[in-house]
Scaffold this active site. Structure first.
Site, short mmCIF file in Angstrom:
data_model
loop_
_atom_site.label_atom_id
_atom_site.label_comp_id
_atom_site.label_asym_id
_atom_site.label_seq_id
_atom_site.Cartn_x
_atom_site.Cartn_y
_atom_site.Cartn_z
N THR A 158 -7.80 -3.33 -3.25
CA THR A 158 -7.33 -3.06 -1.90
C THR A 158 -8.07 -3.97 -0.94
OG1 THR A 158 -7.48 -1.46 -0.08
CG2 THR A 158 -8.95 -1.12 -1.92
N ASN A 159 -7.39 -4.45 0.08
CA ASN A 159 -8.05 -5.26 1.11
C ASN A 159 -8.92 -4.40 2.02
OD1 ASN A 159 -6.85 -8.30 1.32
ND2 ASN A 159 -5.30 -6.91 0.54
N THR A 160 -8.35 -3.30 2.51
CA THR A 160 -9.02 -2.51 3.55
C THR A 160 -10.37 -2.00 3.09
OG1 THR A 160 -6.93 -1.84 4.57
CG2 THR A 160 -8.84 -0.44 4.99
N MET A 203 -5.57 2.76 -4.38
CA MET A 203 -5.57 2.67 -2.90
C MET A 203 -4.57 1.60 -2.42
SD MET A 203 -9.73 2.91 -2.60
CE MET A 203 -9.98 1.81 -3.99
N CYS A 236 -2.70 -7.05 2.71
CA CYS A 236 -2.63 -5.67 2.22
C CYS A 236 -1.92 -5.76 0.89
CB CYS A 236 -1.89 -4.76 3.20
SG CYS A 236 -1.62 -3.10 2.54
N THR A 237 -2.47 -5.16 -0.13
CA THR A 237 -1.93 -5.37 -1.47
C THR A 237 -0.50 -4.86 -1.62
OG1 THR A 237 -3.11 -3.36 -2.15
CG2 THR A 237 -4.16 -5.47 -2.64
N GLU A 238 -0.08 -3.91 -0.78
CA GLU A 238 1.28 -3.39 -0.87
C GLU A 238 2.32 -4.28 -0.22
OE1 GLU A 238 -1.41 -0.10 -1.66
OE2 GLU A 238 -1.25 -1.38 0.12
N GLN A 269 -10.58 7.15 6.22
CA GLN A 269 -10.25 6.03 7.09
C GLN A 269 -9.90 6.52 8.50
OE1 GLN A 269 -6.99 4.19 5.01
NE2 GLN A 269 -8.30 2.91 3.73
#
Length: 232
Positions: free
Chosen positions: A83-85, A10, A196-198, A52
């Site tokens: 993932t943060n979200t 994710m 956000c990890t990205e 989401q």
């Protein structure tokens, strides 16, 4: 070391960074040919993203809780959500297992406090920036959180979903992010959480003067330490 379970995919772009950093850290700390003992359950992000958009957080929580339980059944002794979200459904996941689930926001807030800061900007998906599940967790550590203005939040969110989760890294998007970070600093942020990890694929400490808090690396460092690899 305890066996680590990663709930990932994710997106897989950032989960790949989790895997790489974890193994690099274990090699650095234990030496030789050591690598991280871990399991990865990489979910289909298209399914999660649809939930989401629809606001079906219950369905997403149910799906991820089941996958977390499967990781525990496979032998994971410590879990992380890559993932943060999706920490929005952290409680649902934690309730589904008996092993610890390391909360990303707690690790990040601790890193901010170690730097002596008390007011930080936050970049992430619209869900992470605008909803309370993440900001309140950070604020619970005694930190004040500043988020971008509405139009800026739209830019940050679009770049994540249209580019970064697809492995696309654009110079113009980096410049847009750096401008937004600059405005957060003008509004009093002493540092910025890359929530956000990205985002770490796009922006790094070399691009700005204020401290950045890259949540992927922070999460993995805490994960490896909790799993039992000694710190350097």
């Amino acid at each position: 070391m305890r066996r680590i379970g990663m709930l990932g995919g994710m997106s897989w772009e950032s989960t790949a960074q989790y895997y790489r950093i974890a193994n690099e850290l274990v090699r650095e700390r234990l030496g030789g040919l050591h690598s991280a003992p871990l399991l990865i359950d990489s979910v289909d992000f298209a399914e999660i993203e649809a939930m989401q958009v629809e606001g079906d957080w219950d369905g997403a929580g149910r799906l991820l809780a089941g996958r977390a339980a499967a990781l525990e059944a496979a032998g994971a002794e410590l879990l992380v959500i890559c993932t943060n979200t999706m920490h929005k459904v952290y409680d649902r996941i934690a309730e589904a297992v008996s092993v610890p689930v390391l909360h990303l926001a707690d690790a990040t807030a601790a890193a901010v406090r170690r730097e002596g800061l008390d007011r930080v900007g936050l970049l992430g998906t619209a869900f992470t920036m605008e909803q309370e599940f993440y900001r309140d967790r950070i604020a619970g550590h005694g930190l004040e959180v500043v988020i971008p203005e509405a139009g800026e939040r739209a830019v940050v969110h679009r770049v994540i979903y249209d580019e970064l989760v697809r492995g696309i890294v654009r110079d113009d998007s980096r410049e847009a992010y750096l401008a937004i970070i600059g405005r957060l600093v003008e509004r009093g942020a002493h540092g910025v959480i890359l929530g956000c990890t990205e985002i770490e694929l796009l922006v790094g400490q070399e691009h700005v003067e204020v401290p950045l808090f890259p949540t992927t690396r922070i999460h993995v460092e805490e994960m490896v330490a909790q799993a039992g690899a000694p710190t350097l």
